[in-house]
Design a protein around this motif. Structure first.
Motif, PDB file in Angstrom:
ATOM      1  N   TYR A 189      -0.221 -23.303  -7.426  1.00 41.82           N
ATOM      2  CA  TYR A 189      -1.409 -23.765  -6.705  1.00 41.82           C
ATOM      3  C   TYR A 189      -1.077 -24.183  -5.272  1.00 41.82           C
ATOM      4  CZ  TYR A 189      -4.730 -27.380  -5.198  1.00 41.82           C
ATOM      5  OH  TYR A 189      -5.579 -28.162  -4.470  1.00 41.82           O
ATOM      6  N   LEU A 190      -0.002 -24.947  -5.111  1.00 42.33           N
ATOM      7  CA  LEU A 190       0.357 -25.434  -3.780  1.00 42.33           C
ATOM      8  C   LEU A 190       0.743 -24.283  -2.849  1.00 42.33           C
ATOM      9  CD1 LEU A 190       2.360 -28.698  -4.569  1.00 42.33           C
ATOM     10  CD2 LEU A 190      -0.009 -28.473  -3.792  1.00 42.33           C
ATOM     11  N   LEU A 191       1.380 -23.260  -3.398  1.00 37.95           N
ATOM     12  CA  LEU A 191       1.718 -22.093  -2.585  1.00 37.95           C
ATOM     13  C   LEU A 191       0.455 -21.373  -2.119  1.00 37.95           C
ATOM     14  CD1 LEU A 191       4.764 -20.547  -4.492  1.00 37.95           C
ATOM     15  CD2 LEU A 191       4.783 -21.699  -2.273  1.00 37.95           C
ATOM     16  N   PHE A 192      -0.531 -21.289  -3.007  1.00 39.70           N
ATOM     17  CA  PHE A 192      -1.798 -20.663  -2.628  1.00 39.70           C
ATOM     18  C   PHE A 192      -2.463 -21.442  -1.499  1.00 39.70           C
ATOM     19  CE2 PHE A 192      -6.432 -20.519  -2.906  1.00 39.70           C
ATOM     20  CZ  PHE A 192      -6.665 -19.151  -2.810  1.00 39.70           C
ATOM     21  N   VAL A 193      -2.511 -22.755  -1.632  1.00 43.92           N
ATOM     22  CA  VAL A 193      -3.136 -23.589  -0.600  1.00 43.92           C
ATOM     23  C   VAL A 193      -2.396 -23.434   0.724  1.00 43.92           C
ATOM     24  CG1 VAL A 193      -3.651 -25.951   0.106  1.00 43.92           C
ATOM     25  CG2 VAL A 193      -4.059 -25.236  -2.261  1.00 43.92           C
ATOM     26  N   GLN A 194      -1.073 -23.420   0.658  1.00 47.46           N
ATOM     27  CA  GLN A 194      -0.284 -23.253   1.878  1.00 47.46           C
ATOM     28  C   GLN A 194      -0.576 -21.913   2.543  1.00 47.46           C
ATOM     29  OE1 GLN A 194       3.953 -23.369   1.248  1.00 47.46           O
ATOM     30  NE2 GLN A 194       4.423 -23.414   3.427  1.00 47.46           N
ATOM     31  N   ASP A 195      -0.623 -20.847   1.753  1.00 50.78           N
ATOM     32  CA  ASP A 195      -0.907 -19.518   2.307  1.00 50.78           C
ATOM     33  C   ASP A 195      -2.336 -19.434   2.844  1.00 50.78           C
ATOM     34  OD1 ASP A 195       1.629 -18.691   1.746  1.00 50.78           O
ATOM     35  OD2 ASP A 195       1.101 -17.503  -0.014  1.00 50.78           O
ATOM     36  N   LEU A 196      -3.264 -20.094   2.170  1.00 50.64           N
ATOM     37  CA  LEU A 196      -4.650 -20.119   2.638  1.00 50.64           C
ATOM     38  C   LEU A 196      -4.750 -20.807   3.998  1.00 50.64           C
ATOM     39  CD1 LEU A 196      -7.739 -19.849   2.366  1.00 50.64           C
ATOM     40  CD2 LEU A 196      -7.710 -21.962   0.999  1.00 50.64           C
ATOM     41  N   LEU A 197      -4.120 -21.952   4.132  1.00 54.58           N
ATOM     42  CA  LEU A 197      -4.176 -22.685   5.397  1.00 54.58           C
ATOM     43  C   LEU A 197      -3.478 -21.918   6.521  1.00 54.58           C
ATOM     44  CD1 LEU A 197      -3.548 -26.343   4.143  1.00 54.58           C
ATOM     45  CD2 LEU A 197      -5.721 -25.235   4.701  1.00 54.58           C
ATOM     46  N   THR A 198      -2.393 -21.231   6.181  1.00 59.25           N
ATOM     47  CA  THR A 198      -1.704 -20.406   7.178  1.00 59.25           C
ATOM     48  C   THR A 198      -2.600 -19.262   7.637  1.00 59.25           C
ATOM     49  OG1 THR A 198       0.463 -20.923   6.230  1.00 59.25           O
ATOM     50  CG2 THR A 198       0.317 -18.959   7.613  1.00 59.25           C
ATOM     51  N   ALA A 199      -3.312 -18.647   6.691  1.00 60.57           N
ATOM     52  CA  ALA A 199      -4.225 -17.554   7.032  1.00 60.57           C
ATOM     53  C   ALA A 199      -5.363 -18.047   7.925  1.00 60.57           C
ATOM     54  CB  ALA A 199      -4.788 -16.931   5.755  1.00 60.57           C
ATOM     55  N   ILE A 200      -5.904 -19.203   7.598  1.00 56.60           N
ATOM     56  CA  ILE A 200      -6.991 -19.768   8.412  1.00 56.60           C
ATOM     57  C   ILE A 200      -6.494 -20.069   9.821  1.00 56.60           C
ATOM     58  CG2 ILE A 200      -8.477 -21.787   8.693  1.00 56.60           C
ATOM     59  CD1 ILE A 200      -8.743 -21.842   5.630  1.00 56.60           C
ATOM     60  N   LYS A 201      -5.317 -20.638   9.916  1.00 57.13           N
ATOM     61  CA  LYS A 201      -4.753 -20.933  11.235  1.00 57.13           C
ATOM     62  C   LYS A 201      -4.531 -19.655  12.027  1.00 57.13           C
ATOM     63  CE  LYS A 201      -0.821 -23.197  13.479  1.00 57.13           C
ATOM     64  NZ  LYS A 201       0.459 -23.929  13.266  1.00 57.13           N
ATOM     65  N   ARG A 202      -4.092 -18.604  11.343  1.00 57.91           N
ATOM     66  CA  ARG A 202      -3.810 -17.332  12.014  1.00 57.91           C
ATOM     67  C   ARG A 202      -5.083 -16.737  12.621  1.00 57.91           C
ATOM     68  NH1 ARG A 202      -0.237 -15.483   8.605  1.00 57.91           N
ATOM     69  NH2 ARG A 202      -1.778 -14.853   7.061  1.00 57.91           N
ATOM     70  N   VAL A 203      -6.179 -16.813  11.893  1.00 61.24           N
ATOM     71  CA  VAL A 203      -7.430 -16.221  12.379  1.00 61.24           C
ATOM     72  C   VAL A 203      -8.215 -17.210  13.229  1.00 61.24           C
ATOM     73  CG1 VAL A 203      -9.600 -15.139  11.720  1.00 61.24           C
ATOM     74  CG2 VAL A 203      -7.551 -14.698  10.374  1.00 61.24           C
ATOM     75  N   GLU A 204      -8.520 -18.356  12.683  1.00 61.43           N
ATOM     76  CA  GLU A 204      -9.406 -19.291  13.368  1.00 61.43           C
ATOM     77  C   GLU A 204      -8.687 -20.087  14.449  1.00 61.43           C
ATOM     78  OE1 GLU A 204     -12.145 -18.441  12.551  1.00 61.43           O
ATOM     79  OE2 GLU A 204     -12.037 -17.802  10.466  1.00 61.43           O
ATOM     80  N   GLY A 205      -7.384 -20.283  14.303  1.00 61.37           N
ATOM     81  CA  GLY A 205      -6.639 -20.999  15.332  1.00 61.37           C
ATOM     82  C   GLY A 205      -6.657 -20.259  16.645  1.00 61.37           C
ATOM     83  N   ILE A 206      -6.501 -18.933  16.588  1.00 58.70           N
ATOM     84  CA  ILE A 206      -6.564 -18.113  17.798  1.00 58.70           C
ATOM     85  C   ILE A 206      -7.962 -18.157  18.375  1.00 58.70           C
ATOM     86  CG2 ILE A 206      -6.391 -15.747  18.682  1.00 58.70           C
ATOM     87  CD1 ILE A 206      -4.206 -15.249  16.637  1.00 58.70           C
ATOM     88  N   GLU A 207      -8.954 -18.094  17.493  1.00 62.50           N
ATOM     89  CA  GLU A 207     -10.342 -18.141  17.957  1.00 62.50           C
ATOM     90  C   GLU A 207     -10.620 -19.454  18.665  1.00 62.50           C
ATOM     91  OE1 GLU A 207     -13.206 -17.999  14.811  1.00 62.50           O
ATOM     92  OE2 GLU A 207     -14.846 -17.516  16.143  1.00 62.50           O
ATOM     93  N   GLY A 208     -10.095 -20.557  18.124  1.00 60.99           N
ATOM     94  CA  GLY A 208     -10.346 -21.860  18.715  1.00 60.99           C
ATOM     95  C   GLY A 208      -9.657 -22.051  20.047  1.00 60.99           C
ATOM     96  N   ASP A 209      -8.533 -21.313  20.262  1.00 56.83           N
ATOM     97  CA  ASP A 209      -7.782 -21.432  21.505  1.00 56.83           C
ATOM     98  C   ASP A 209      -8.112 -20.311  22.469  1.00 56.83           C
ATOM     99  OD1 ASP A 209      -4.796 -22.576  19.809  1.00 56.83           O
ATOM    100  OD2 ASP A 209      -6.512 -23.684  20.592  1.00 56.83           O
ATOM    101  N   LYS A 210      -9.312 -19.811  22.394  1.00 51.89           N
ATOM    102  CA  LYS A 210      -9.683 -18.633  23.167  1.00 51.89           C
ATOM    103  C   LYS A 210      -9.411 -18.798  24.658  1.00 51.89           C
ATOM    104  CE  LYS A 210     -13.615 -15.677  24.273  1.00 51.89           C
ATOM    105  NZ  LYS A 210     -15.027 -15.387  24.049  1.00 51.89           N
ATOM    106  N   ASP A 211      -9.624 -20.001  25.211  1.00 54.52           N
ATOM    107  CA  ASP A 211      -9.503 -20.195  26.649  1.00 54.52           C
ATOM    108  C   ASP A 211      -8.110 -19.871  27.176  1.00 54.52           C
ATOM    109  OD1 ASP A 211     -12.100 -20.920  26.776  1.00 54.52           O
ATOM    110  OD2 ASP A 211     -11.744 -23.080  26.872  1.00 54.52           O
ATOM    111  N   LYS A 212      -7.086 -20.029  26.348  1.00 59.28           N
ATOM    112  CA  LYS A 212      -5.736 -19.811  26.850  1.00 59.28           C
ATOM    113  C   LYS A 212      -5.444 -18.335  27.073  1.00 59.28           C
ATOM    114  CE  LYS A 212      -3.150 -19.537  22.471  1.00 59.28           C
ATOM    115  NZ  LYS A 212      -2.148 -20.202  21.620  1.00 59.28           N
ATOM    116  N   TYR A 213      -6.331 -17.465  26.617  1.00 57.71           N
ATOM    117  CA  TYR A 213      -6.132 -16.042  26.821  1.00 57.71           C
ATOM    118  C   TYR A 213      -6.918 -15.521  28.011  1.00 57.71           C
ATOM    119  CZ  TYR A 213      -4.148 -16.390  22.198  1.00 57.71           C
ATOM    120  OH  TYR A 213      -3.380 -16.758  21.127  1.00 57.71           O
ATOM    121  N   GLY A 214      -7.566 -16.400  28.729  1.00 58.44           N
ATOM    122  CA  GLY A 214      -8.383 -15.967  29.846  1.00 58.44           C
ATOM    123  C   GLY A 214      -7.558 -15.545  31.055  1.00 58.44           C
TER     124      GLY A 214
END
Length: 214
Positions: A189-214
């Protein structure tokens, strides 16, 4: 187009050579605004890492990948063409446990990073289209890795149209669905949660930091 053929490290059938050629052409149009030998050369030289990544995606795509006829050439809208080619390639890669861990995480990070840098603000809808596809892939990968099936995605696909972070209940829903799945390992279970949070960071983290790519 000898310049493109000489770029690739792989020996492709003509159809796959055509796909790499189209990637380079739409990138040249997107980045340089016109198509010519100098702009092709400049694109190959300045954007070698991202083109090499697409070359790699073509190499791991399904052997049944005979052509990209489903993707319409659109020299007047290179951003749309580039996104369509990207999604076409992602969809053509067989989803296995190995691919889920070795191909898609890196590919999603590389491609989203590039698109935030080089797709203009007018292309937000195109980036959102790629984000939806990336979320779909991430959920499918979680299912394949942790439950040995991509059917887990069927329960989650209604969540991928929007950011996983937009609704605070989304992550809880995904975790509860995992725990309720008969093929899920409670010990992992903990491995799943860790992988889920990593996946969210990979997709949504980049989206949230959009300004740094300007």
């Amino acid at each position: 187009m000898d310049l493109v053929q000489n770029f690739s490290k792989h020996k492709y059938a003509p159809a796959k050579q055509s796909i790499l050629r189209d990637i380079v052409v739409c990138m040249a149009l997107l980045l340089c605004g016109k198509l010519s030998i100098p702009t092709i050369e400049a694109t190959l030289h300045c954007f070698r890492p991202i083109i090499s990544h697409y070359d790699y995606l073509i190499s791991v795509a399904s052997m049944s990948l005979d052509s990209n006829e489903s993707v319409r050439d659109d020299e007047h809208h290179p951003g749309q063409w580039f996104v369509d080619m990207t999604l076409f390639l992602w969809d053509s890669i067989p989803l296995t446990a190995n691919v889920s861990q070795s191909v898609f995480p890196n590919s999603i990070s590389i491609i989203l990073d590039f698109m935030y840098k080089y797709l203009s603000d007018e292309n937000d809808n195109l980036i959102n289209k790629v984000l939806v596809s990336a979320r779909n892939i991430e959920i499918k990968c979680l299912g394949v890795i942790h439950m040995k099936t991509d059917k887990f995605f069927n329960e989650m696909k209604h969540l991928t149209e929007q950011s996983f972070l937009r609704n605070e209940k989304t992550v809880t829903y995904i975790i509860e669905s995992y725990l309720a799945n008969q093929t899920a390992s409670k010990e992992k279970y903990l491995l799943f949660v860790q992988d889920l949070l990593t996946a969210i960071k990979r997709v949504e983290g980049i989206e949230g930091d959009k300004d740094k790519y300007g």
